[in-house]
Enzyme design. Structure first.
Site, PDB file in Angstrom:
ATOM      1  N   PHE A 150       0.841  -1.199   0.000  1.00 39.46           N
ATOM      2  CA  PHE A 150       0.000   0.000   0.000  1.00 39.46           C
ATOM      3  C   PHE A 150       0.879   1.253   0.000  1.00 39.46           C
ATOM      4  O   PHE A 150       1.793   1.383   0.808  1.00 39.46           O
ATOM      5  CB  PHE A 150      -0.911  -0.010   1.233  1.00 39.46           C
ATOM      6  CG  PHE A 150      -1.781   1.221   1.318  1.00 39.46           C
ATOM      7  CD1 PHE A 150      -2.723   1.503   0.345  1.00 39.46           C
ATOM      8  CD2 PHE A 150      -1.632   2.113   2.381  1.00 39.46           C
ATOM      9  CE1 PHE A 150      -3.512   2.641   0.419  1.00 39.46           C
ATOM     10  CE2 PHE A 150      -2.422   3.257   2.467  1.00 39.46           C
ATOM     11  CZ  PHE A 150      -3.361   3.523   1.475  1.00 39.46           C
ATOM     12  N   LYS A 158       9.782   3.337   6.657  1.00 36.38           N
ATOM     13  CA  LYS A 158       9.223   3.619   7.978  1.00 36.38           C
ATOM     14  C   LYS A 158       9.971   2.874   9.085  1.00 36.38           C
ATOM     15  O   LYS A 158      10.263   3.436  10.146  1.00 36.38           O
ATOM     16  CB  LYS A 158       7.740   3.242   7.994  1.00 36.38           C
ATOM     17  CG  LYS A 158       7.035   3.759   9.226  1.00 36.38           C
ATOM     18  CD  LYS A 158       5.547   3.518   9.161  1.00 36.38           C
ATOM     19  CE  LYS A 158       4.878   4.160  10.372  1.00 36.38           C
ATOM     20  NZ  LYS A 158       3.479   3.759  10.501  1.00 36.38           N
ATOM     21  N   MET A 167      -0.628  31.645 -24.238  1.00 40.07           N
ATOM     22  CA  MET A 167       0.572  31.294 -24.998  1.00 40.07           C
ATOM     23  C   MET A 167       0.268  30.209 -26.031  1.00 40.07           C
ATOM     24  O   MET A 167       0.780  30.246 -27.156  1.00 40.07           O
ATOM     25  CB  MET A 167       1.679  30.837 -24.045  1.00 40.07           C
ATOM     26  CG  MET A 167       3.016  30.638 -24.717  1.00 40.07           C
ATOM     27  SD  MET A 167       3.578  32.117 -25.574  1.00 40.07           S
ATOM     28  CE  MET A 167       4.732  32.781 -24.394  1.00 40.07           C
TER      29      MET A 167
HETATM   30  C1  LIG Z   1       1.974  21.956 -16.583  1.00 43.18           C
HETATM   31  C2  LIG Z   1       1.945  22.548 -17.948  1.00 43.18           C
HETATM   32  N1  LIG Z   1       1.030  22.133 -18.833  1.00 43.18           N
HETATM   33  C3  LIG Z   1       0.984  22.678 -20.060  1.00 43.18           C
HETATM   34  C4  LIG Z   1       1.867  23.641 -20.440  1.00 43.18           C
HETATM   35  C5  LIG Z   1       1.828  24.242 -21.833  1.00 43.18           C
HETATM   36  N2  LIG Z   1       1.524  25.673 -21.756  1.00 43.18           N
HETATM   37  C6  LIG Z   1       2.477  26.633 -21.819  1.00 43.18           C
HETATM   38  S1  LIG Z   1       1.881  28.171 -21.661  1.00 43.18           S
HETATM   39  C7  LIG Z   1       0.296  27.603 -21.535  1.00 43.18           C
HETATM   40  C8  LIG Z   1      -0.844  28.540 -21.379  1.00 43.18           C
HETATM   41  C9  LIG Z   1      -0.819  29.276 -20.104  1.00 43.18           C
HETATM   42  O1  LIG Z   1      -2.038  29.932 -19.939  1.00 43.18           O
HETATM   43  P1  LIG Z   1      -2.228  30.969 -18.778  1.00 43.18           P
HETATM   44  O2  LIG Z   1      -1.770  30.376 -17.499  1.00 43.18           O
HETATM   45  O3  LIG Z   1      -3.616  31.487 -18.807  1.00 43.18           O
HETATM   46  O4  LIG Z   1      -1.185  32.100 -19.143  1.00 43.18           O
HETATM   47  P2  LIG Z   1      -1.212  33.090 -20.418  1.00 43.18           P
HETATM   48  O5  LIG Z   1      -0.365  32.470 -21.472  1.00 43.18           O
HETATM   49  O6  LIG Z   1      -2.628  33.235 -20.852  1.00 43.18           O
HETATM   50  O7  LIG Z   1      -0.603  34.337 -19.883  1.00 43.18           O
HETATM   51  C10 LIG Z   1       0.275  26.210 -21.622  1.00 43.18           C
HETATM   52  C11 LIG Z   1      -0.948  25.396 -21.579  1.00 43.18           C
HETATM   53  C12 LIG Z   1       2.845  24.015 -19.478  1.00 43.18           C
HETATM   54  N3  LIG Z   1       3.799  24.918 -19.754  1.00 43.18           N
HETATM   55  N4  LIG Z   1       2.836  23.478 -18.247  1.00 43.18           N
END
Ligand SMILES: Cc1ncc(C[n+]2csc(CCOP(=O)(O)OP(=O)(O)O)c2C)c(N)n1
Ligand SMILES: [Mg+2]
Lengths: 554, 173
Positions: A111, A161, A468
């Site tokens: 577990f 543990k 992004m």
């Molecule tokens: C854990 C994770 N999943 C996916 C990504 C791919 N990714 C890079 S930027 C982004 C968008 C981020 O969106 P948000 O937090 O709203 O920021 P914005 O770009 O809109 O400022 C994603 C999905 C990542 N960098 N990290």
């Protein structure tokens, strides 16, 4: 007198002058928690183990000390994985202690058993599975030493543990004997002379400074170098805040979303002085066209980084601070203005630009933030467009003031990291700029922030999209937007209020000054939900496979 | 090009996983890997044959050095060294073929270590090329089972070229 290994562990942490640990309890780690009960070491209870590692990471970046994490076996350990990988990629010193099932059960799929050391081999600098309780103090000693010396990184100790409950004679070793681990600190003197010679001969030098400057705390030496040889300085993302953002020699960040001036300077330089940087693909773009005319001096504490991606003319293995201290006295003051004039022309011709008129612009908010704080705040970010806008528009003037996930680019890093930084820097202004997407990956840590009474200022750039990714789909997939819509976001201001945090919504440009000034002056945590347009893009941008001198406006 | 590395490692659990994982993770090609204890019970020695050009080899060596359990790495490819592999081969050898197989054994200085009604089991040591040649020669008779150890190697002469006692370990630049 004999004590349990768990008690010994806590005493070891005390000997290492650990003031606090971030953690989350569970069955197999209970002996350690019981020992913590009697200790002066503070335990910060996070809301998710990922929050614990990112917080310890933010704490380590902010203070230069080793961040310590405690978690249970199985799901506790697997929840740490992203955070450990993040610290590994950005070379952040952490010691992570995980519980494990008792030795008799190891290997039986018991577990909450996972092979924690196996899982973390590729994302730790080193790890140990304790099989002899008496060895635990030595392993802890080694762990702190390995984590914090050479190229820093996370070290994990997996503690079954029954080992934790075993009585041992406590003894904390004074010294470390690791015949397989002897980091080089002092650069080779001949190589340093060679570097000085190359610098004297060069006509168009550029300093390319990375995270190694921050981790070796050598901003003062970097400034001295730049001013002595009058060379322009560009930073990697991790290097930002190691050189004053308002300095005339500063070019801004280079690479994918770097300034045109930085990318042109690197492309046209005849000498590239790489300090604690690793020629990451987001920096170099098309590698064959990166600094094509340049001789390269590369100073890094990790020999494996030298010559990994580009050929190097003068390799120097050593701690950047020590190397710079030895290099500086061998340099002559340089004054020839022509190269700097050229660089200045690029800076004037190609400034960072955005449309100021109209709606609330994220870039504008960052500029205002810079103005109000005088560039002196510690600014953490998450990952996405907002991160790039902070990197581009905040003019860091406090060494080590930028805290961001670079190598891994892990969404969810920002909030817990800002929390850890604020714990380490009580009394300092810590600001988080975060996207609406990434905020929701670790927003449960609002609970920890309230509990710990941390005055973190949280600024959400809420564009209701994964901005992004949307930008990438616009540029590379003809605007076929898929799976980027966040229109079902909660009202973040009300969410903050539910936690007892002051929450505001910022809708227009006119509100920016007052709301920001008011929020930053608050003694407690504040969240500002900035409603910004999804259409805004990070610019300039170097397209995949292109030279960094060939950026497009976005 | 094939390189032969003599790698001294701490005899600690997981060290093989660390080294093997490093090779697969970074896409380096291991041609063979043999590991066992040395004169010091706390130290094991791996003989790794790796395929790659000089750049790859430089990275392999540097990345291996980063493992805390790795004490010393020597690329002995260009040195004068003795190398050996051990092979066990169970080959078809009924009455009509037995004599021939035994003659082949003699030529290769292999030893017969077991007899079956229709098979012979041979043991042979030698360098890579010799073992390959034996394998090829026996193939027409029908090899039922074969196991090779991978190569182990030692530099010739009196000096301990690969030991950690007489040479500094990781302090080189
Ligand atoms: C854990 C994770 N999943 C996916 C990504 C791919 N990714 C890079 S930027 C982004 C968008 C981020 O969106 P948000 O937090 O709203 O920021 P914005 O770009 O809109 O400022 C994603 C999905 C990542 N960098 N990290
Ligand atoms: Mg967003």
């Amino acid at each position: 007198m004999e004590i349990t290994a768990a008690q010994a562990l806590v005493q070891c942490l005390e000997k290492e002058q650990v003031e606090l640990v971030f953690g989350y309890p569970g069955g197999t780690i209970l002996p350690v928690y019981d020992a913590l009960h009697d200790s002066a070491i503070k335990h910060v209870l996070v809301r998710h183990e990922q929050g614990a590692v990112h917080a310890a990471d933010g704490y380590a970046r902010a203070t230069g000390r080793v961040g310590v994490v405690v978690a249970t076996s199985g799901p506790g350990a697997t929840n740490l994985v992203t955070g450990i990988a993040n610290a590994y990629m950005d070379s952040i010193p952490l010691v992570i202690i995980t519980g494990q099932v008792s030795t008799g059960m190891v290997g039986t799929d018991a577990f909450q058993e996972v092979d924690t050391t196996g899982i973390t081999i590729p994302i730790t600098k080193h790890n140990y599975l304790i099989k002899d309780a008496a060895q635990l103090p030595r392993m802890i000693k080694n762990a702190f030493y390995i984590a914090s010396t050479g190229r820093p990184g996370p070290v994990l100790i997996d503690l079954p543990k029954d080992m934790a409950e075993t009585k041992i004679k406590f003894y904390y070793p004074e010294t470390v004997h690791l015949r397989g681990y002897k980091p080089t600190f002092r650069g080779h003197p001949n190589q340093i002379s060679e570097a000085a010679k190359l610098i004297a001969q060069s006509e168009r030098p550029v300093i390319y400074a990375g995270g190694g400057i921050t981790s070796s705390r050598s901003s003062a030496e970097l400034l001295a170098l730049a001013e002595t040889i009058n060379a322009p300085v560009t930073n990697t993302l991790q290097g930002l805040s190691s050189f004053p953002g308002d300095h005339p020699l500063f070019l801004g960040m280079l690479g994918l979303h770097g300034t045109r001036a930085a990318n042109l300077a690197v492309t046209n330089c005849d000498l590239l002085i790489a300090l604690g940087a690793r020629f990451d693909d987001r920096v170099t773009g098309k590698i064959s066209e990166f600094a094509p005319q340049a001789g390269v001096i590369h100073v890094d504490v990790d020999p494996a980084e030298i010559g990994k991606n580009v050929p190097v003319h003068v390799p120097i293995v050593g701690d950047v601070k020590q190397v710079l201290q030895e290099l500086l006295p061998r340099l002559e003051k340089r004054t020839d203005p022509s190269w700097l004039e050229q660089v200045c022309t690029w800076k004037q011709e190609y400034p960072l630009r955005y449309e100021v008129e109209g709606a609330l612009k994220p870039q504008y908010v960052v500029e205002k933030l810079d103005e109000i704080t005088g560039g002196q705040a510690v600014v953490a970010t998450d990952v996405g467009q907002h991160q790039m806008w902070v990197a581009q528009y905040y003019r860091f003037r406090r060494a080590g003031g930028f805290i961001s996930s670079g190598g891994l680019g892990a969404m969810g890093f920002g909030l817990p990291a800002a929390m850890g930084a604020q714990i380490g820097l009580s009394g300092e202004q810590v600001i988080l700029v975060v996207g609406d997407g990434g905020f929701q990956m670790t927003m449960q840590e609002l609970g920890t922030i309230v509990e710990q009474q941390l005055p973190v200022k949280i600024i959400i750039f809420n564009n209701s999209v994964l901005g992004m990714v949307r930008q990438l789909q616009k540029v590379y997939y003809e605007g076929r937007y898929t799976a980027i819509d966040l229109k079902f976001n909660p009202d973040f201001a009300i969410l903050a209020q539910a936690y007892g945090i002051k929450g505001y919504t910022m809708r227009s440009k006119e509100e920016v000054d007052t709301l920001l000034s008011q929020a930053l002056a608050e003694p407690g945590p504040v969240l500002i939900n900035c409603l910004v347009s999804a259409e805004e893009r990070v610019s300039p941008m170097v397209l995949a496979g292109k030279s960094i001198s060939d950026a497009i406006d976005c | 090009m094939l390189h032969t590395l003599a790698v001294l490692v701490e005899n600690s659990p997981g060290v093989l996983a660390r080294v093997a994982g490093l090779f697969s993770r970074r896409g380096y090609n291991i041609d063979s890997l043999a590991v066992g204890r040395t004169e010091d019970p706390e130290v094991s020695r791996m003989t790794i044959v790796v395929d790659g050009d000089d750049r790859v080899l430089e990275q392999v060596t540097k990345q291996l050095h980063k493992l805390v359990d790795v004490i010393k790495i020597s690329d002995i490819t260009a040195d004068e060294y003795v190398d050996r592999e051990l092979v066990l081969i169970k080959v078809n050898a009924d009455h009509s073929q037995r004599v021939e197989v035994i003659q082949i054994c003699d030529v290769f200085r292999a030893r017969i270590v077991d007899l079956g009604r229709k098979t012979l089991t041979l043991e042979c040591t030698g360098n890579h090329g010799k073992i390959n040649a034996l394998e090829e020669t026996l193939r027409p008779y029908g090899i039922k089972e074969l196991v090779r150890t991978g190569k182990i190697a030692m530099v010739r002469g009196t000096k301990n070229n690969t030991g950690y006692q007489d040479i500094g370990t990781k302090e080189e630049n």
